[in-house]
Design an enzyme around this catalytic site. Structure first.
Site, PDB file in Angstrom:
ATOM      1  N   ARG A   1       6.957  -6.702   2.032  1.00  0.00           N
ATOM      2  CA  ARG A   1       6.421  -5.606   2.832  1.00  0.00           C
ATOM      3  C   ARG A   1       6.985  -5.612   4.243  1.00  0.00           C
ATOM      4  O   ARG A   1       6.705  -4.699   5.009  1.00  0.00           O
ATOM      5  CB  ARG A   1       4.902  -5.749   2.921  1.00  0.00           C
ATOM      6  CG  ARG A   1       4.125  -4.881   1.933  1.00  0.00           C
ATOM      7  CD  ARG A   1       2.677  -5.287   2.028  1.00  0.00           C
ATOM      8  NE  ARG A   1       1.758  -4.234   1.753  1.00  0.00           N
ATOM      9  CZ  ARG A   1       0.890  -4.260   0.729  1.00  0.00           C
ATOM     10  NH1 ARG A   1       0.891  -5.253  -0.125  1.00  0.00           N
ATOM     11  NH2 ARG A   1       0.032  -3.291   0.584  1.00  0.00           N
TER      12      ARG A   1
ATOM     13  N   ARG B   1     -14.127  -1.757  -2.105  1.00  0.00           N
ATOM     14  CA  ARG B   1     -13.224  -2.636  -1.349  1.00  0.00           C
ATOM     15  C   ARG B   1     -13.476  -2.509   0.150  1.00  0.00           C
ATOM     16  O   ARG B   1     -13.529  -1.412   0.689  1.00  0.00           O
ATOM     17  CB  ARG B   1     -11.761  -2.272  -1.647  1.00  0.00           C
ATOM     18  CG  ARG B   1     -11.250  -2.896  -2.920  1.00  0.00           C
ATOM     19  CD  ARG B   1      -9.866  -2.426  -3.264  1.00  0.00           C
ATOM     20  NE  ARG B   1      -8.908  -2.539  -2.165  1.00  0.00           N
ATOM     21  CZ  ARG B   1      -7.605  -2.615  -2.355  1.00  0.00           C
ATOM     22  NH1 ARG B   1      -7.108  -2.628  -3.582  1.00  0.00           N
ATOM     23  NH2 ARG B   1      -6.773  -2.675  -1.345  1.00  0.00           N
TER      24      ARG B   1
ATOM     25  N   LYS C   1       0.688   1.824  -7.532  1.00  0.00           N
ATOM     26  CA  LYS C   1       1.619   0.745  -7.856  1.00  0.00           C
ATOM     27  C   LYS C   1       1.032  -0.235  -8.874  1.00  0.00           C
ATOM     28  O   LYS C   1       1.702  -0.622  -9.815  1.00  0.00           O
ATOM     29  CB  LYS C   1       1.997  -0.064  -6.600  1.00  0.00           C
ATOM     30  CG  LYS C   1       2.734   0.692  -5.540  1.00  0.00           C
ATOM     31  CD  LYS C   1       3.188  -0.246  -4.418  1.00  0.00           C
ATOM     32  CE  LYS C   1       2.059  -0.908  -3.651  1.00  0.00           C
ATOM     33  NZ  LYS C   1       1.255   0.007  -2.827  1.00  0.00           N
TER      34      LYS C   1
ATOM     35  N   ARG D   1      -3.779   1.346   7.237  1.00  0.00           N
ATOM     36  CA  ARG D   1      -2.877   0.807   6.206  1.00  0.00           C
ATOM     37  C   ARG D   1      -1.678   1.742   5.988  1.00  0.00           C
ATOM     38  O   ARG D   1      -0.560   1.277   5.764  1.00  0.00           O
ATOM     39  CB  ARG D   1      -3.643   0.585   4.900  1.00  0.00           C
ATOM     40  CG  ARG D   1      -4.648  -0.564   5.024  1.00  0.00           C
ATOM     41  CD  ARG D   1      -5.561  -0.645   3.835  1.00  0.00           C
ATOM     42  NE  ARG D   1      -4.859  -1.142   2.667  1.00  0.00           N
ATOM     43  CZ  ARG D   1      -5.085  -0.739   1.419  1.00  0.00           C
ATOM     44  NH1 ARG D   1      -5.982   0.170   1.171  1.00  0.00           N
ATOM     45  NH2 ARG D   1      -4.408  -1.264   0.434  1.00  0.00           N
TER      46      ARG D   1
ATOM     47  N   ARG E   1     -11.372   5.353  -4.502  1.00  0.00           N
ATOM     48  CA  ARG E   1     -11.357   3.978  -4.995  1.00  0.00           C
ATOM     49  C   ARG E   1     -12.360   3.117  -4.226  1.00  0.00           C
ATOM     50  O   ARG E   1     -12.977   2.219  -4.786  1.00  0.00           O
ATOM     51  CB  ARG E   1      -9.941   3.396  -4.859  1.00  0.00           C
ATOM     52  CG  ARG E   1      -9.774   2.062  -5.526  1.00  0.00           C
ATOM     53  CD  ARG E   1      -8.326   1.661  -5.622  1.00  0.00           C
ATOM     54  NE  ARG E   1      -7.801   1.188  -4.351  1.00  0.00           N
ATOM     55  CZ  ARG E   1      -6.537   0.839  -4.139  1.00  0.00           C
ATOM     56  NH1 ARG E   1      -5.656   0.932  -5.117  1.00  0.00           N
ATOM     57  NH2 ARG E   1      -6.128   0.418  -2.972  1.00  0.00           N
TER      58      ARG E   1
END
Ligand code: AMP
Length: 191
Positions: free
Chosen positions: A88, A133, A13, A144, A127
């Site tokens: 969301r 992260r 996104k 998630r 990632r």
């Protein structure tokens, strides 16, 4: 132009949001990025948000809604914006409706990126290595995805009932996906 880009975590996104926003000359507003900036600056908002982000849970609606309200009140968002990662929850949909109606505008389109679940988890784990992260560990990645399915995927039906949804295949090369999004939004390619 007032747009939303939706899709599960790892669908790409953020990358696509930048291209779309640039095309329309509007800011791409990523709630995840705003939260992360607050976390790294150690603001009270960041301290609050981090607790939820690290667990793969959503930051409470009141906190998120206020943050978005303040952001879209800024000058650069007056003529439009692209929201990435918001709304969301159903409560956030209602809140956003209120914010947009208040200004006398309307939502123009919701782009939904569809992707293969296994590939997404692979992308996120990759990632995690590159960006480090804290919310990209395997357990958190799984959580998630669950939270997205439980709380966010129902929003697609809400926007479908308003005839706003453009579902776009998010698999493949970045520029292929961008081309599909532009085609779905009837953007004429520039030579
Ligand atoms: P993202 O980069 O969009 O995947 O967002 C990273 C994290 O920020 C999410 O897992 C949530 O903890 C939090 N977050 C981002 N956007 C929202 C939102 N609209 N509502 C609640 N939490 C959010």
């Amino acid at each position: 132009m007032r747009l939303i880009i939706m899709g599960p975590p790892g669908a790409g996104k953020g990358t696509q949001a930048r291209f779309i926003a640039e095309h329309f000359g509007i800011p791409a507003i990523s709630t995840g990025d705003i939260f992360r900036a607050n976390v790294s600056q150690g603001t009270p908002l960041g301290v609050e948000a981090k607790k939820y982000m690290d667990a793969g849970e959503y930051v409470p609606d009141e906190v998120t809604n206020l943050m978005v309200r303040n952001r879209i009140d800024e000058d650069d968002a007056v003529s439009g914006f692209l929201l990435d990662g918001y709304p969301r929850t159903l409560a956030q949909v209602e809140e956003l409706d209120g914010m947009i109606n208040f200004t006398g505008h309307r939502l123009d389109a919701v782009v939904v990126l569809t992707v293969d679940q296994d590939e997404i988890v692979q992308r996120l784990l990759q990632r995690a290595e590159v960006e480090g992260r804290a919310d990209d560990t395997e357990d958190v990645v799984r959580r998630r995805q669950e939270v997205y399915l439980e709380q966010t995927s129902p929003l697609i039906e809400v926007y479908k009932s308003r005839d706003l949804v453009h579902e776009v295949d998010g698999m493949g090369e970045v520029d292929e996906v961008t081309a599909r999004i532009f085609a779905a939004l009837d953007v004429v390619p520039q030579s």
